[in-house]
Design a protein around this motif. Sequence first.
Motif, PDB file in Angstrom:
ATOM      1  N   TRP A 151      10.973   2.798   4.617  1.00 15.23           N
ATOM      2  CA  TRP A 151      10.564   1.434   4.271  1.00 15.23           C
ATOM      3  C   TRP A 151      11.780   0.550   3.991  1.00 15.23           C
ATOM      4  O   TRP A 151      11.810  -0.612   4.387  1.00 15.23           O
ATOM      5  CB  TRP A 151       9.616   1.463   3.083  1.00 15.23           C
ATOM      6  N   TYR A 152      12.786   1.103   3.323  1.00 13.46           N
ATOM      7  CA  TYR A 152      14.030   0.381   3.053  1.00 13.46           C
ATOM      8  C   TYR A 152      14.736   0.048   4.368  1.00 13.46           C
ATOM      9  O   TYR A 152      15.202  -1.071   4.564  1.00 13.46           O
ATOM     10  CB  TYR A 152      14.929   1.225   2.154  1.00 13.46           C
ATOM     11  N   SER A 153      14.822   1.008   5.271  1.00 12.19           N
ATOM     12  CA  SER A 153      15.496   0.782   6.558  1.00 12.19           C
ATOM     13  C   SER A 153      14.755  -0.246   7.391  1.00 12.19           C
ATOM     14  O   SER A 153      15.386  -1.058   8.083  1.00 12.19           O
ATOM     15  CB  SER A 153      15.600   2.093   7.331  1.00 12.19           C
ATOM     16  N   LEU A 154      13.432  -0.237   7.343  1.00 14.01           N
ATOM     17  CA  LEU A 154      12.652  -1.212   8.105  1.00 14.01           C
ATOM     18  C   LEU A 154      12.861  -2.639   7.612  1.00 14.01           C
ATOM     19  O   LEU A 154      12.632  -3.590   8.355  1.00 14.01           O
ATOM     20  CB  LEU A 154      11.163  -0.856   8.050  1.00 14.01           C
ATOM     21  N   SER A 155      13.305  -2.788   6.363  1.00 12.75           N
ATOM     22  CA  SER A 155      13.506  -4.136   5.829  1.00 12.75           C
ATOM     23  C   SER A 155      14.676  -4.856   6.497  1.00 12.75           C
ATOM     24  O   SER A 155      14.773  -6.076   6.404  1.00 12.75           O
ATOM     25  CB  SER A 155      13.728  -4.085   4.319  1.00 12.75           C
ATOM     26  N   TYR A 156      15.540  -4.121   7.174  1.00 13.30           N
ATOM     27  CA  TYR A 156      16.663  -4.736   7.873  1.00 13.30           C
ATOM     28  C   TYR A 156      16.309  -5.149   9.301  1.00 13.30           C
ATOM     29  O   TYR A 156      17.084  -5.825   9.954  1.00 13.30           O
ATOM     30  CB  TYR A 156      17.863  -3.778   7.901  1.00 13.30           C
ATOM     31  N   ILE A 157      15.151  -4.734   9.783  1.00 19.79           N
ATOM     32  CA  ILE A 157      14.718  -5.068  11.140  1.00 19.79           C
ATOM     33  C   ILE A 157      13.646  -6.150  11.031  1.00 19.79           C
ATOM     34  O   ILE A 157      12.629  -5.949  10.358  1.00 19.79           O
ATOM     35  CB  ILE A 157      14.151  -3.825  11.860  1.00 19.79           C
ATOM     36  N   PRO A 158      13.869  -7.304  11.660  1.00 21.40           N
ATOM     37  CA  PRO A 158      12.897  -8.390  11.543  1.00 21.40           C
ATOM     38  C   PRO A 158      11.497  -7.967  12.022  1.00 21.40           C
ATOM     39  O   PRO A 158      11.345  -7.373  13.082  1.00 21.40           O
ATOM     40  CB  PRO A 158      13.463  -9.487  12.452  1.00 21.40           C
ATOM     41  N   PHE A 159      10.513  -8.253  11.227  1.00 16.80           N
ATOM     42  CA  PHE A 159       9.089  -8.021  11.491  1.00 16.80           C
ATOM     43  C   PHE A 159       8.719  -6.539  11.604  1.00 16.80           C
ATOM     44  O   PHE A 159       7.598  -6.218  11.970  1.00 16.80           O
ATOM     45  CB  PHE A 159       8.632  -8.764  12.755  1.00 16.80           C
ATOM     46  N   ALA A 160       9.620  -5.630  11.301  1.00 15.63           N
ATOM     47  CA  ALA A 160       9.321  -4.198  11.436  1.00 15.63           C
ATOM     48  C   ALA A 160       8.307  -3.744  10.401  1.00 15.63           C
ATOM     49  O   ALA A 160       7.394  -2.975  10.712  1.00 15.63           O
ATOM     50  CB  ALA A 160      10.595  -3.383  11.322  1.00 15.63           C
ATOM     51  N   ARG A 161       8.455  -4.221   9.177  1.00 16.00           N
ATOM     52  CA  ARG A 161       7.517  -3.814   8.126  1.00 16.00           C
ATOM     53  C   ARG A 161       6.102  -4.266   8.431  1.00 16.00           C
ATOM     54  O   ARG A 161       5.147  -3.516   8.261  1.00 16.00           O
ATOM     55  CB  ARG A 161       7.946  -4.370   6.774  1.00 16.00           C
ATOM     56  N   SER A 162       5.955  -5.499   8.887  1.00 18.00           N
ATOM     57  CA  SER A 162       4.609  -5.991   9.184  1.00 18.00           C
ATOM     58  C   SER A 162       4.014  -5.248  10.377  1.00 18.00           C
ATOM     59  O   SER A 162       2.813  -4.954  10.387  1.00 18.00           O
ATOM     60  CB  SER A 162       4.612  -7.497   9.428  1.00 18.00           C
ATOM     61  N   ALA A 163       4.827  -4.911  11.368  1.00 17.63           N
ATOM     62  CA  ALA A 163       4.324  -4.164  12.523  1.00 17.63           C
ATOM     63  C   ALA A 163       3.883  -2.769  12.107  1.00 17.63           C
ATOM     64  O   ALA A 163       2.807  -2.306  12.510  1.00 17.63           O
ATOM     65  CB  ALA A 163       5.401  -4.082  13.604  1.00 17.63           C
ATOM     66  N   VAL A 164       4.682  -2.087  11.303  1.00 12.59           N
ATOM     67  CA  VAL A 164       4.323  -0.751  10.840  1.00 12.59           C
ATOM     68  C   VAL A 164       3.078  -0.812   9.962  1.00 12.59           C
ATOM     69  O   VAL A 164       2.191   0.042  10.060  1.00 12.59           O
ATOM     70  CB  VAL A 164       5.511  -0.087  10.093  1.00 12.59           C
ATOM     71  N   SER A 165       2.989  -1.827   9.119  1.00 15.48           N
ATOM     72  CA  SER A 165       1.801  -1.983   8.272  1.00 15.48           C
ATOM     73  C   SER A 165       0.544  -2.166   9.115  1.00 15.48           C
ATOM     74  O   SER A 165      -0.497  -1.567   8.824  1.00 15.48           O
ATOM     75  CB  SER A 165       1.964  -3.180   7.339  1.00 15.48           C
ATOM     76  N   LYS A 166       0.628  -2.985  10.155  1.00 17.89           N
ATOM     77  CA  LYS A 166      -0.531  -3.204  11.021  1.00 17.89           C
ATOM     78  C   LYS A 166      -0.930  -1.924  11.751  1.00 17.89           C
ATOM     79  O   LYS A 166      -2.113  -1.622  11.894  1.00 17.89           O
ATOM     80  CB  LYS A 166      -0.236  -4.320  12.023  1.00 17.89           C
ATOM     81  N   VAL A 167       0.053  -1.175  12.213  1.00 18.16           N
ATOM     82  CA  VAL A 167      -0.238   0.082  12.904  1.00 18.16           C
ATOM     83  C   VAL A 167      -0.891   1.067  11.942  1.00 18.16           C
ATOM     84  O   VAL A 167      -1.876   1.735  12.292  1.00 18.16           O
ATOM     85  CB  VAL A 167       1.044   0.677  13.526  1.00 18.16           C
ATOM     86  N   MET A 168      -0.369   1.168  10.742  1.00 14.06           N
ATOM     87  CA  MET A 168      -0.933   2.101   9.758  1.00 14.06           C
ATOM     88  C   MET A 168      -2.359   1.705   9.371  1.00 14.06           C
ATOM     89  O   MET A 168      -3.216   2.564   9.240  1.00 14.06           O
ATOM     90  CB  MET A 168      -0.037   2.168   8.496  1.00 14.06           C
ATOM     91  N   VAL A 169      -2.604   0.411   9.205  1.00 18.73           N
ATOM     92  CA  VAL A 169      -3.949  -0.047   8.859  1.00 18.73           C
ATOM     93  C   VAL A 169      -4.908   0.249  10.004  1.00 18.73           C
ATOM     94  O   VAL A 169      -6.024   0.720   9.789  1.00 18.73           O
ATOM     95  CB  VAL A 169      -3.949  -1.557   8.513  1.00 18.73           C
ATOM     96  N   SER A 170      -4.464   0.022  11.238  1.00 19.96           N
ATOM     97  CA  SER A 170      -5.339   0.291  12.373  1.00 19.96           C
ATOM     98  C   SER A 170      -5.579   1.797  12.569  1.00 19.96           C
ATOM     99  O   SER A 170      -6.648   2.203  13.012  1.00 19.96           O
ATOM    100  CB  SER A 170      -4.785  -0.327  13.663  1.00 19.96           C
ATOM    101  N   CYS A 171      -4.613   2.618  12.232  1.00 21.44           N
ATOM    102  CA  CYS A 171      -4.783   4.070  12.347  1.00 21.44           C
ATOM    103  C   CYS A 171      -5.725   4.625  11.293  1.00 21.44           C
ATOM    104  O   CYS A 171      -6.514   5.533  11.568  1.00 21.44           O
ATOM    105  CB  CYS A 171      -3.431   4.787  12.221  1.00 21.44           C
ATOM    106  N   PHE A 172      -5.650   4.099  10.107  1.00 27.64           N
ATOM    107  CA  PHE A 172      -6.451   4.634   9.001  1.00 27.64           C
ATOM    108  C   PHE A 172      -7.670   3.782   8.684  1.00 27.64           C
ATOM    109  O   PHE A 172      -8.348   4.036   7.704  1.00 27.64           O
ATOM    110  CB  PHE A 172      -5.579   4.796   7.751  1.00 27.64           C
ATOM    111  N   ASP A 173      -7.964   2.796   9.513  1.00 21.43           N
ATOM    112  CA  ASP A 173      -9.115   1.940   9.289  1.00 21.43           C
ATOM    113  C   ASP A 173     -10.314   2.505  10.052  1.00 21.43           C
ATOM    114  O   ASP A 173     -10.682   2.015  11.111  1.00 21.43           O
ATOM    115  CB  ASP A 173      -8.808   0.514   9.716  1.00 21.43           C
ATOM    116  N   ALA A 174     -10.857   3.530   9.503  1.00 23.55           N
ATOM    117  CA  ALA A 174     -12.012   4.158  10.148  1.00 23.55           C
ATOM    118  C   ALA A 174     -13.125   4.313   9.125  1.00 23.55           C
ATOM    119  O   ALA A 174     -12.869   4.572   7.948  1.00 23.55           O
ATOM    120  CB  ALA A 174     -11.629   5.522  10.709  1.00 23.55           C
ATOM    121  N   GLU A 175     -14.310   4.114   9.568  1.00 22.29           N
ATOM    122  CA  GLU A 175     -15.457   4.275   8.673  1.00 22.29           C
ATOM    123  C   GLU A 175     -15.999   5.689   8.837  1.00 22.29           C
ATOM    124  O   GLU A 175     -16.243   6.151   9.942  1.00 22.29           O
ATOM    125  CB  GLU A 175     -16.523   3.248   9.001  1.00 22.29           C
ATOM    126  N   PHE A 176     -16.197   6.336   7.726  1.00 24.97           N
ATOM    127  CA  PHE A 176     -16.695   7.704   7.763  1.00 24.97           C
ATOM    128  C   PHE A 176     -18.125   7.754   7.329  1.00 24.97           C
ATOM    129  O   PHE A 176     -18.655   7.106   6.552  1.00 24.97           O
ATOM    130  CB  PHE A 176     -15.856   8.613   6.856  1.00 24.97           C
TER     131      PHE A 176
END
Length: 176
Positions: A151-176
């Motif tokens: 997470w610290y390393s991603l802060s040096y790459i523009p828009f990396a944190r938001s992209a990773v956050s969106k991917v993680m939300v889409s991966c774990f956004d499932a209804e059980f």
Amino acid sequence: MMMETMNRALEKAKMLVGMEPDEESIAQETQSSSFFDDFDRNCTLSTKQRLYGFAICLSSGLACTIMSMLVFFNPIKFGITFTFGNFLAIGSTAFLIGPKRQIDMMLDPVRIYATSIYIASMIIALFSAFYVHNKLLTLLAIILEFGALIWYSLSYIPFARSAVSKVMVSCFDAEF
């Protein structure tokens, strides 16, 4: 105020190209300097020395990190070598940009939380490995340290944190 800033910038530019700064500006700057300013001013290395320091520190850090994989099943030894490798890797960038700028960048509001969690997890990992000798606590601190490092390393790459956050939300956004 603006004129002072411009004069300081000019004096710093003179120092970067090897010219001697004015005595007046040095006296004025030393009166209003902090510990980190003094420390940064005393850390004068040539470009070649900075590159050698960076290369040695980074290669030592990478060697420690790679060696930690050899003792992966012993969490205490793994925690010690992995954490020392991370300390060396962070220290290597201070050779390139200077210790004051390194600390300023680490304490930037964008990455202050990631930095504090990263450093705290390194301290917890070393503490639990050296003093507590608890394998589970060391392993949990290493997992937290690794996540904070990413997470610290991603802060040096523009828009990396938001992209990773969106991917993680889409991966774990499932209804059980």
